[in-house]
Scaffold this active site. Structure first.
Site, PDB file in Angstrom:
ATOM      1  N   THR A  16      28.397  -9.338  10.669  1.00  0.00           N
ATOM      2  CA  THR A  16      28.878 -10.620  11.201  1.00  0.00           C
ATOM      3  C   THR A  16      30.251 -10.487  11.826  1.00  0.00           C
ATOM      4  O   THR A  16      30.541 -11.105  12.860  1.00  0.00           O
ATOM      5  CB  THR A  16      28.927 -11.665  10.067  1.00  0.00           C
ATOM      6  OG1 THR A  16      27.594 -11.916   9.612  1.00  0.00           O
ATOM      7  CG2 THR A  16      29.541 -12.974  10.543  1.00  0.00           C
ATOM      8  N   SER A  61      23.945  -6.006   8.156  1.00  0.00           N
ATOM      9  CA  SER A  61      24.207  -5.470   6.820  1.00  0.00           C
ATOM     10  C   SER A  61      22.939  -5.013   6.120  1.00  0.00           C
ATOM     11  O   SER A  61      22.968  -4.098   5.298  1.00  0.00           O
ATOM     12  CB  SER A  61      24.940  -6.506   5.971  1.00  0.00           C
ATOM     13  OG  SER A  61      24.288  -7.755   6.014  1.00  0.00           O
ATOM     14  N   ASP A  91      26.195  -9.018   3.534  1.00  0.00           N
ATOM     15  CA  ASP A  91      25.021  -9.132   2.664  1.00  0.00           C
ATOM     16  C   ASP A  91      24.894  -7.966   1.698  1.00  0.00           C
ATOM     17  O   ASP A  91      24.386  -8.119   0.585  1.00  0.00           O
ATOM     18  CB  ASP A  91      23.744  -9.244   3.498  1.00  0.00           C
ATOM     19  CG  ASP A  91      23.641 -10.567   4.234  1.00  0.00           C
ATOM     20  OD1 ASP A  91      24.468 -11.463   3.965  1.00  0.00           O
ATOM     21  OD2 ASP A  91      22.731 -10.717   5.073  1.00  0.00           O
TER      22      ASP A  91
END
EC number: 3.5.1.1
Length: 331
Positions: A16, A61, A91
């Site tokens: 992200t 991730s 994550d």
């Protein structure tokens, strides 16, 4: 200020923190480590900072692998940097931090971080997290820590931290008892709860990367879990299993025969489903309690939650180490 300029290496895996609009209506990893760090204002802390950047991977991730983390450790072994910041998706950030705490034998600390708000959103938290991670990685008080997870101005021990919220910028927690080991305030790293240097080296220190990583399953027991789940796991060719039992590590009575059969086939690590605290070893003697399961050959996960236990078991089996000896370190 030090006599010579500090040297920081920023390694990037995507996630992200690196994501921008991809034409699908969503975002996907695209930015480089240099682009991520540009907004962190590192030059305002260290005007003479030497900062290098390397793109280890550009993935979400969910696609981070142990091979990629070994690439990061290889970088740490080669670099003359004073500290490393690793950026990736959140994550699996807790798993990466834990794996690096076991694998990083370089003497160069690695601070892992990411972001909950991607760079296209107001209040994107990536720059602040990179700044905090850089402060941690370059702090003399953190040099004895092979890896830390730094997020939202908090510094966490990888052995205990976990992602506890899907979208909050304060997504990471080290449980209801331990908490963060430190924090950053006014660009100062404060580590009042940092663990002491571990007296014994990691069992994986100095070992070459394995040719392949063992396939280890992770299963969680729930209400009414069918025994067929474990029968099929036994037929699937896994090298090991981490079982997250309810409470301190318990299973329903009707699952006990299937679980013990698995323990005869492969190493089975018994973890607790809550994940905070240590799995029990000598409290419950009823059928399906931890006493009987451990007597049947299962191995207690100790302080590790199931996800971290899976990392430890995967590494143990991949390196050909005795899982019982490896997990004895976490009791």
């Amino acid at each position: 200020m030090p006599d010579t300029p500090l040297h920081l290496l920023v390694a990037a895996l995507g996630g992200t923190i690196a994501s921008t609009a991809d034409g699908s209506g969503g975002v996907a990893p695209a930015l480089s480590g240099a682009e991520i760090a540009a907004a962190a204002g590192l030059d305002r802390i260290w005007p003479d900072l030497q900062a290098d950047f390397t793109q280890v991977a550009q993935v979400s991730s969910a696609n981070v692998t142990l091979d990629m983390l070994h690439d990061v450790v290889d970088l740490a072994r080669r670099t003359d940097a004073d500290g490393i910041v690793l950026t990736q998706g959140t994550d699996t950030l807790e798993e990466s931090a834990f794996a690096l705490s076991l694998l990083n034998d370089s003497g160069t600390p690695i601070a892992v971080t990411g972001a909950m708000r991607n760079p296209t959103l107001p209040g994107a938290d990536g720059p602040a997290n990179v700044r905090a991670a850089a402060l941690t990685a370059l702090s003399p008080s953190a040099r004895h820590l092979p890896a830390t997870l730094v997020f939202n101005d908090e510094i966490h021990d990888p052995h205990h931290v976990r992602k506890a919220h899907v979208s909050s910028t304060a997504a990471f927690s080290s449980g209801p008892v331990l908490g963060a080991i430190g924090w950053i305030s006014e660009d100062v790293v404060r580590l009042p709860h940092a663990p002491h240097p571990r007296t014994a080296a990691s069992p994986f220190a100095g070992l070459p990367r394995p040719d392949a990583f063992a396939a280890v399953a992770l299963a969680e027991v729930g209400l009414g879990e069918p025994a067929e789940t474990f029968d099929r796991l036994g037929e699937a060719g896994f090298a090991g299993l981490v079982l997250a039992g309810v409470g301190g590590g318990h299973v329903p009575e009707d699952l006990v025969p299937a679980v013990l059969r698995l323990g005869e086939q492969m190493p089975v690590i018994l973890a607790s489903r809550p994940g905070s605290g240590a799995s029990l070893t000598r409290t419950y003697g009823y059928v399906g309690g931890e006493i009987g399961l451990l007597e049947g050959g299962l191995i207690p996960a100790g302080i590790l939650d199931a996800r971290k236990a899976r990392i430890a078991l995967t590494l143990a089996l991949s390196y050909g180490l005795d899982p019982a000896e490896v997990f004895a370190r976490f009791r």
